[in-house]
Structures are given as C-alpha cells and as structure tokens.
Design an enzyme around this catalytic site. Structure first.
Site, short mmCIF file in Angstrom:
data_model
loop_
_atom_site.label_atom_id
_atom_site.label_comp_id
_atom_site.label_asym_id
_atom_site.label_seq_id
_atom_site.Cartn_x
_atom_site.Cartn_y
_atom_site.Cartn_z
N THR A 43 -71.72 -50.94 -42.43
CA THR A 43 -71.58 -49.50 -42.68
C THR A 43 -71.58 -48.69 -41.40
OG1 THR A 43 -72.74 -49.83 -44.79
CG2 THR A 43 -72.55 -47.57 -43.98
N SER A 48 -68.72 -41.49 -41.50
CA SER A 48 -68.19 -40.21 -41.04
C SER A 48 -68.71 -39.78 -39.67
CB SER A 48 -68.52 -39.12 -42.07
OG SER A 48 -67.94 -39.44 -43.32
N ALA A 49 -69.66 -40.52 -39.10
CA ALA A 49 -70.13 -40.29 -37.72
C ALA A 49 -70.70 -38.89 -37.53
CB ALA A 49 -68.99 -40.54 -36.73
N HIS A 52 -76.18 -35.09 -39.52
CA HIS A 52 -76.35 -33.99 -40.47
C HIS A 52 -77.55 -33.12 -40.13
CE1 HIS A 52 -73.26 -35.53 -43.18
NE2 HIS A 52 -73.77 -36.74 -43.01
N CYS A 408 -52.76 -46.94 -23.72
CA CYS A 408 -52.98 -45.75 -24.56
C CYS A 408 -54.24 -45.01 -24.16
CB CYS A 408 -53.06 -46.15 -26.04
SG CYS A 408 -51.56 -46.85 -26.74
N CYS A 448 -52.35 -54.17 -25.74
CA CYS A 448 -53.48 -54.74 -25.01
C CYS A 448 -54.18 -55.88 -25.74
CB CYS A 448 -54.50 -53.65 -24.68
SG CYS A 448 -55.30 -52.91 -26.13
#
Length: 488
Positions: A43, A48-49, A52, A408, A448
């Site tokens: 998880t 959502s990182a 809160h 990138c 890469c």
C-alpha cells in the site's frame, strides 16, 4: 540470518519502517522482516501521498488521534531525515447545498480533533489559489497543515536511519508461522529460518489478519479495498493544481481527488472497490475504473490533459473490521502487538503510531535510549538539482555522475549505484525507480530500463536473469538453460 531478536517487526511498509525507526532509538535488538525484495512494496507505494490535516476521522478515534499527532511529527522530522514533503494545504470542495453541509460538519469535527487553522472559504477565494478548479465549486474547507509527500521515500528514510542505528532489515523473508508457547510468543518462523523473540509487532498491511491468526488471535479481520489512479506527465500539465483537491467524503473513503505530486506530476483517483479475501494482491486497473475516475475528477477540475496520461496504477488498502486502527498488545497472545488496519490516514499517522506502539514496550522491557544515536541518514545525491559547479565537482569525484542513464528525468549512473549501495539498497528495477526516478518519465523506462537492469546485475553481482522488476517472482528474463528466473 538473525537467529534471535528482542523484537521482530513484520511488514516493511510505512508503518513497519516507522516502528523500526522508533525502536532503533533504544538499546533493543530490532529486526524487520519483509516478504518482498523491496520495502514499501504494498500500500505504501500506491496511495495518494497526502499528509492529511486530521479533520476527517471521527473524534476520539485512534485514526483522529494518530493523524493529528503524526502530521505534527512530520513537520519536525522533515529536515532531520531529509523527507520529501511540500506543505501545500488541502481543500474539500462543495458544489451544492448538501455538500456545503458536509464541509461544515468536517470543520466542526476537525476543530474537535485539534486541527489548527481550518476555515471555510468561498469558491472565488479558492479559485484565486487554484484557478483551474470548477466554476461550480461554491465553497471549500481549507486545511493549511496538510501536505503532499513521497511515501516510498518516507519509508526508506525511516528504514535507513534505523539500520544506521543498529537495526536489521531482512527482505525476501516471508513469515510462515508465529511460534507460541503457553500463550506467549517465542519466535517467528520465516522462509529463512526461525527468529527467537518474545515480541512480534504485526505491521503486515493487508496480511495483518493472517499474521494475527497464525499466533491464535482472531479478534479482527481485514477487508482489502482497491483504489485505481491515473498519472499525468509533469511536462504537459504544469500548474494544473498545487494542493490536493478533495470532493466531500463518503463511507467508502475520501473520494476521487485531483492532486499534485512532489515530483511535479498530477494524478486523479482513487476509486474504491472492496475485494474478496483471495484478491488482496489484485492491483489491476480497468477501463470502467478509469472512466469513473475521470468523470468524477472533472467535477473538480474540468480540463484534465488526457493526452498526457503516462500510466495507470492501483493500490490495495487494509480496511479493518473494527472501523478503526487496531493498535496495541493482543489481549489473547502475550508478546503479540498489533499495528493493523492501517488505511487512510495511515501514511500521516505512521510516526505517531510508532510512538504509540514502542513507548509502552520500552517501559515494559526497561530499555534505555542509545547514547550515540544518529539522528540523520546518509544524504542521497540528486544530480539534476545541483548547480553546474556542483555537478562538475561531483563528476570529478566520481565520473559515473557524468553518465546520464534516464534521459526523461536526468538520472545518472552514479545516482543509480548510490541507490543500490545505500543502507537499505535497491534490489529491483522498480526499487531503483522509486529511489531515483529512473523510469518515471514520459517513456516509463523504455529507454533506461535495460541499462538499469545491467547496472543492477553488475552491482549485485548476480546473473542478469536474476534481476527482478519489483516483486518476488517478477524476473525480467528467463534462462532456459538453468530454468531460473521467470517472465516479468
């Protein structure tokens, strides 16, 4: 293989690593075991990182207490552990009368929970800060103490600091049984042998109920709940949003949001789908799921750059049958300590959960604080963020920093080697990816990936057929001569 420990932590996600970090402050022989080759493989790597503020959980619940305390602790830990956090604040948007009533309830609840700075603002005020949100938003709950982070990086910071202070991390080490004698924990049976111990801390995420049942504690169950996400390329949607933009919550969760990442991307999601017990590893994404996410996200931010989608992914949350976190000693088995049911706001709560779990244990065993405790961890070089002068100096010191592997994201060979050789180093392609961002750009590792695979084989001194993408059996190649490895 460690044969004896004072405490064994099961599970290498954000909760388990935070607990190990707290244990390592004391004269305690602490070992963390993780079934996968990388930490934070469940998880923690797919959520959502968001850190809160703490207004959502019911007042008086463990979720509410741990959330508010954990948020404050991250503010303290950010500089100490060099954590990747942006304190952006967050919004819960209301589009009609019913939703406006909900954010009023959240305001009151948040104030009862002790969340500082909450206020309700009108839609025009919100749009001054977030000009791309919907003109239909009437008002919003503003929470200034919320933020966004890199969850994998947080878990690695906890683990690295713990290892630097004498703790042990054992990966590729699934637990097969908890050994109990006369109602007391006496050991942990793993694939690599038995670890004798009097204390087991169960931080096994979606598998926490399974671990608890191995010891004979059936006091809770875990329902796996899947959430799907869509990630946009950072070069195509710059400044779409700055802060997390939430809808009003439902009983299934905080809802489908639009949010930036600390790396400059934007994502939308997650939806929520309860899974059967047998499907707890199901991280597939679906076309109906993607459609649902986009339709609901457009209510908050109408102009989503669909041409800039670079990947979709899913994570599985551990929803407890109790409706709250399951924390503390088992009432049935002495020495079994639960840190289970850690769904949102579990990421935010992790350092507070660690203190909640560890402090009583320290008192019980009479452990003393370490005299020479190391508060920080080794710095992780980030070549693209250095000045030209700093880059040239680093290349002079180590020419591998002059060889760009990921175009990138401008990630060098030196950074990849550092990621592999760190205190809890990368062992897989995705482990390198999450430590350095090599493979996270527009081409998603198309350029890469092969070179990262070669570097892993070289640095780990293993055949290239033994290099894995991420999980235990995700071998990048199959060797027909030795019949080892497997299909990715």
């Amino acid at each position: 293989m460690i044969k004896q420990a004072d405490v064994v932590v099961i599970g290498g996600g954000i909760t388990g690593t935070a607990i190990l970090y707290e244990l390592a402050k004391y004269d305690i022989q602490a070992v963390l075991v993780e079934a996968e080759p990388e930490l934070a493989a469940g998880t923690t790597k797919a959520n959502s990182a968001i850190l809160h503020a703490g207004f959502d959980a019911p007042t008086g619940s463990l979720k509410a207490q741990m959330n508010v305390q954990g948020n404050a602790l991250y503010h303290e830990l950010q500089d100490v552990l060099d954590l990747e956090i942006r304190w952006t604040g967050s919004y819960v948007a209301a589009l009609d009368d019913e939703q406006e009533a909900v954010i009023q309830e959240l305001l009151v609840r948040g104030q009862q929970n002790g969340v500082p700075g909450l206020e309700i603002i009108d839609g025009d005020t919100m749009r001054k800060a977030e000009p791309n949100v919907s003109k239909d938003i009437r008002s919003a709950l503003w929470a200034p103490t919320a933020g966004i982070c890199w969850p994998f990086g947080l878990a690695m910071a906890f683990a690295e600091n713990a290892v630097c202070n004498g703790a042990t991390v054992i990966r590729d080490c699934a637990v097969t049984d908890i050994l109990v004698d006369n109602g007391k924990v006496v050991g942990v049976q793993t694939e690599q042998g038995i670890i004798e111990t009097a204390y087991v801390i169960n931080a096994a995420g979606v598998h926490a109920a399974d671990i608890s049942q191995m010891a004979g504690d059936n006091s809770f169950a875990i329902c796996p709940r899947k959430g799907e996400y869509i990630l946009f390329d950072k070069t195509a949607q710059k400044d779409l949003v700055y802060s997390p933009i939430f809808p009003t919550p439902t009983k299934m969760g905080k809802g489908i949001l639009v949010c930036a990442t600390t790396h400059g991307n934007v994502f939308v999601g997650p939806n929520a789908q309860d899974l059967e017990e047998a499907d707890k590893e199901d991280t597939s994404v679906t076309i109906p799921g993607m459609d649902d996410i986009l339709n609901k996200a457009r209510r908050l931010v109408p102009q989503l750059p669909l041409g800039a989608v670079i990947t979709e992914f899913a994570g599985v949350r551990a929803v407890s049958s109790t409706g709250d976190f399951v924390l503390g000693p088992s009432v049935q088995i002495k020495g079994l300590i639960q840190a289970a049911g850690i769904q949102s706001p579990g990421l935010t709560s992790a350092p507070a959960i660690a203190k909640y779990i560890v402090q009583p244990l320290v008192m019980e065993v009479g452990a003393q604080a370490k005299a020479h405790y190391q508060t920080s961890r080794p710095k992780q070089p980030c070549f693209r963020m250095l000045t030209d002068v700093e880059q040239q100096a680093l290349i002079k010191q180590d020419p591998r920093y002059g060889r760009v592997i990921c175009r990138c994201e401008t990630i060098t060979e030196g950074e990849i080697v550092d990621a592999i050789s760190r205190p809890v180093g990368a062992r897989t392609v995705d482990g390198v990816k999450r430590r350095t961002r090599a493979g996270m750009g527009r081409c998603q590792g198309g350029f890469c990936g092969p070179r990262v695979t070669q570097i892993l084989a070289r640095e780990l001194q293993i055949p290239i057929t033994q290099v894995r993408k991420e999980m235990r059996e995700s071998y990048m190649f199959y060797d027909k001569h030795t019949q080892s490895g497997g299909k990715a």
